[in-house]
Design a protein around this motif. Structure first.
Motif, PDB file in Angstrom:
ATOM      1  N   GLU B 265       0.824  -1.219   0.000  1.00 47.13           N
ATOM      2  CA  GLU B 265       0.000   0.000   0.000  1.00 47.13           C
ATOM      3  C   GLU B 265       0.860   1.272   0.000  1.00 47.13           C
ATOM      4  O   GLU B 265       0.385   2.336   0.379  1.00 47.13           O
ATOM      5  CB  GLU B 265      -0.927  -0.008   1.227  1.00 47.13           C
ATOM      6  CG  GLU B 265      -1.926  -1.161   1.259  1.00 47.13           C
ATOM      7  CD  GLU B 265      -3.002  -1.057   0.180  1.00 47.13           C
ATOM      8  OE1 GLU B 265      -3.307   0.059  -0.266  1.00 47.13           O
ATOM      9  OE2 GLU B 265      -3.522  -2.122  -0.215  1.00 47.13           O
ATOM     10  N   SER B 268      -0.782   4.086  -2.067  1.00 47.82           N
ATOM     11  CA  SER B 268      -2.236   3.971  -2.220  1.00 47.82           C
ATOM     12  C   SER B 268      -2.945   5.322  -2.296  1.00 47.82           C
ATOM     13  O   SER B 268      -3.958   5.429  -2.978  1.00 47.82           O
ATOM     14  CB  SER B 268      -2.850   3.073  -1.149  1.00 47.82           C
ATOM     15  OG  SER B 268      -2.396   3.454   0.097  1.00 47.82           O
ATOM     16  N   ASN B 269      -2.420   6.358  -1.641  1.00 42.10           N
ATOM     17  CA  ASN B 269      -3.074   7.673  -1.767  1.00 42.10           C
ATOM     18  C   ASN B 269      -3.013   8.186  -3.207  1.00 42.10           C
ATOM     19  O   ASN B 269      -4.024   8.615  -3.769  1.00 42.10           O
ATOM     20  CB  ASN B 269      -2.405   8.714  -0.861  1.00 42.10           C
ATOM     21  CG  ASN B 269      -2.744   8.500   0.597  1.00 42.10           C
ATOM     22  OD1 ASN B 269      -3.232   7.439   0.988  1.00 42.10           O
ATOM     23  ND2 ASN B 269      -2.468   9.499   1.415  1.00 42.10           N
ATOM     24  N   PHE B 272      -5.245   6.031  -5.415  1.00 44.84           N
ATOM     25  CA  PHE B 272      -6.682   6.287  -5.229  1.00 44.84           C
ATOM     26  C   PHE B 272      -7.099   7.506  -6.042  1.00 44.84           C
ATOM     27  O   PHE B 272      -8.088   7.481  -6.773  1.00 44.84           O
ATOM     28  CB  PHE B 272      -7.012   6.500  -3.743  1.00 44.84           C
ATOM     29  CG  PHE B 272      -8.483   6.684  -3.475  1.00 44.84           C
ATOM     30  CD1 PHE B 272      -9.274   5.590  -3.163  1.00 44.84           C
ATOM     31  CD2 PHE B 272      -9.075   7.937  -3.574  1.00 44.84           C
ATOM     32  CE1 PHE B 272     -10.643   5.742  -2.942  1.00 44.84           C
ATOM     33  CE2 PHE B 272     -10.435   8.104  -3.355  1.00 44.84           C
ATOM     34  CZ  PHE B 272     -11.216   7.001  -3.030  1.00 44.84           C
ATOM     35  N   LYS B 273      -6.325   8.585  -5.912  1.00 47.61           N
ATOM     36  CA  LYS B 273      -6.694   9.827  -6.621  1.00 47.61           C
ATOM     37  C   LYS B 273      -6.684   9.631  -8.133  1.00 47.61           C
ATOM     38  O   LYS B 273      -7.630  10.013  -8.819  1.00 47.61           O
ATOM     39  CB  LYS B 273      -5.735  10.958  -6.233  1.00 47.61           C
ATOM     40  CG  LYS B 273      -5.978  11.446  -4.808  1.00 47.61           C
ATOM     41  CD  LYS B 273      -4.947  12.505  -4.415  1.00 47.61           C
ATOM     42  CE  LYS B 273      -4.936  12.690  -2.903  1.00 47.61           C
ATOM     43  NZ  LYS B 273      -3.687  13.313  -2.438  1.00 47.61           N
ATOM     44  N   LEU B 275      -6.722   6.765  -9.914  1.00 48.39           N
ATOM     45  CA  LEU B 275      -7.636   5.735 -10.414  1.00 48.39           C
ATOM     46  C   LEU B 275      -9.085   6.233 -10.441  1.00 48.39           C
ATOM     47  O   LEU B 275      -9.800   6.011 -11.424  1.00 48.39           O
ATOM     48  CB  LEU B 275      -7.504   4.457  -9.570  1.00 48.39           C
ATOM     49  CG  LEU B 275      -8.258   3.237 -10.071  1.00 48.39           C
ATOM     50  CD1 LEU B 275      -7.871   2.899 -11.507  1.00 48.39           C
ATOM     51  CD2 LEU B 275      -7.986   2.023  -9.181  1.00 48.39           C
TER      52      LEU B 275
END
Lengths: 91, 310
Positions: B265, B268-269, B272-273, B275
């Motif tokens: 991860e 992951s931030n 996330f943005k 994706l």
């Protein structure tokens, strides 16, 4: 009773059609909200107490006041436990 | 006697390439990439790599990783050190074949460079429709490259990537960078596409996979997203294409982040943005097709119809 709830602001969230996907940046955990929960999430952009939420939702959804109250309370409890919403400091 | 050893250093050949929106200066020749004259922002060179990372956050089979550093040892071929999304050092083993050394750069190593730069590399091939990108995701061997080439040959869509496609953002809008013009194809894919392996170079020393160059059918540049198709095996003996909506889009495409298992991860931030931004402007479809059956004509015709009516 008059506690106002609001979104935890550190959360990353995004609308996917009529649902919402969220990520908690510290834990890296993902959450998904169904269309009704997504609507509550939209409202919680600004602080709302339970009655204010119910009042708005009753206008939009075909549901009895009793059911709505029960479900929104449960939703807020779960969202608070998961640290996705917090009690607003503005009171 | 003139000692010109130090002089040799300056004579080392450097190649400059553009790929994935990066300008790469490399000591190792990468014929798959497009040559560039711009100033590089990533360098690849031979040298000594550290034995271990000082602050590894995860360790796995033959690799260590932190957010800005990565070390991986393929014991027969080479050890690679990647840092800050801008430098790759390769320490080759004796007698390692240059093709093998290069093959790992073009997959895991370049993917880590992209992750370290906060970009989102997806495990997809891709083509162009009306200046927008159409991507095909799926696990290795599922037919990502084959479908992209079939659509190129049959319906003239330009090609943008074979295995890794980069998602980024520009002025708060999602964008796709083209990768490079070359495709890796197994013999059975060449058969399906009716391409002769005559004169095609082997990608690795002892692996029966060929390098096919799309040349003038390659589109180089930046695209807006259009659609992503996720290819999976169907237990039933038929081809199906289903549109995916809602959070399910996020769930199925997230499984196809390149080397997701390796990076855990860590990014992951950023992912996330990018994706969610990407998926908000791309339609998402799941392709279910029977395993080990040649459905390439039927499949490319179905996809062509969907693309043209989106």
């Amino acid at each position: 009773m008059d506690k106002k709830y609001v979104r935890k602001k550190e959360l990353l969230s995004s609308r996917m059609d009529n649902e919402i996907v969220m990520m908690h940046p510290e834990s890296g955990k993902y959450f998904a909200l169904n269309p009704v929960a997504s609507r509550i999430w939209d409202l919680l952009e600004t602080p709302h107490n339970l009655n204010e939420l119910i009042e708005k939702l009753l206008k939009e959804f075909d549901v009895s006041e009793e059911t709505c109250c029960k479900e929104v309370s449960a939703f807020l409890k779960e969202m608070s436990e998961k640290k996705l919403v917090v009690i607003s400091e503005q009171g | 006697m003139v000692n010109n050893i130090s002089f040799c250093y300056f004579l080392k050949k450097h190649y400059t390439y553009s790929a994935f929106g990066l300008i790469i200066s490399s000591e190792i020749e990468i014929p798959e990439f497009v040559i560039s004259k711009e100033k590089s922002n990533v360098t690849i060179c031979y040298g000594n790599v550290p034995k271990t990372l000082k602050k590894a956050e995860h360790e796995g089979f033959r690799y260590q990783i932190s957010k800005n550093e990565f070390l991986i040892k393929y014991s027969t071929w080479a050890t690679y050190f990647v840092c800050n999304g801008e430098k790759v050092i390769i320490q080759p083993e004796k007698n390692a074949d240059e093709r093998d050394i290069r093959a790992f750069i073009l997959s895991t190593v370049i993917a880590i460079v992209l992750h370290q730069r906060g970009l989102l590399p997806l495990h997809t091939s891709g083509i162009v429709y009306k200046n927008k990108g159409v991507l095909f995701a799926g696990n290795s061997g599922i037919g990502k490259s084959t479908i992209a080439i079939a659509l190129n040959k049959k319906y003239k869509y330009k090609f943008i990537s074979d295995d890794i496609t980069v998602i980024s953002e520009q002025n708060a809008a999602p964008i796709i960078y083209s990768s490079f013009p070359s495709v890796k194809l197994w013999q059975d894919s060449l058969d399906m596409l009716k391409i002769s392996n005559n004169k095609l170079p082997l990608i690795r020393k002892d692996v029966n996979k060929f390098r096919y160059n799309t040349n003038t059918d390659f589109y180089s540049g930046i695209l807006n997203p259009y659609a992503i198709f996720v290819i999976e095996n169907n237990v039933q003996n038929k081809v199906e294409i289903i549109e995916i909506k809602g959070v399910e889009k996020f769930n199925i495409v997230r499984n196809h982040i390149f080397r997701a298992k390796m990076i855990k991860e860590l990014y992951s931030n950023e992912h996330f943005k990018l994706l969610t931004l990407f998926l908000n402007s791309a339609k998402c479809y799941k392709i279910l097709r029977p395993k080990d059956v040649n459905t390439i004509n039927e499949l490319s015709s179905m996809i062509n119809k969907i693309i043209k009516k989106v």
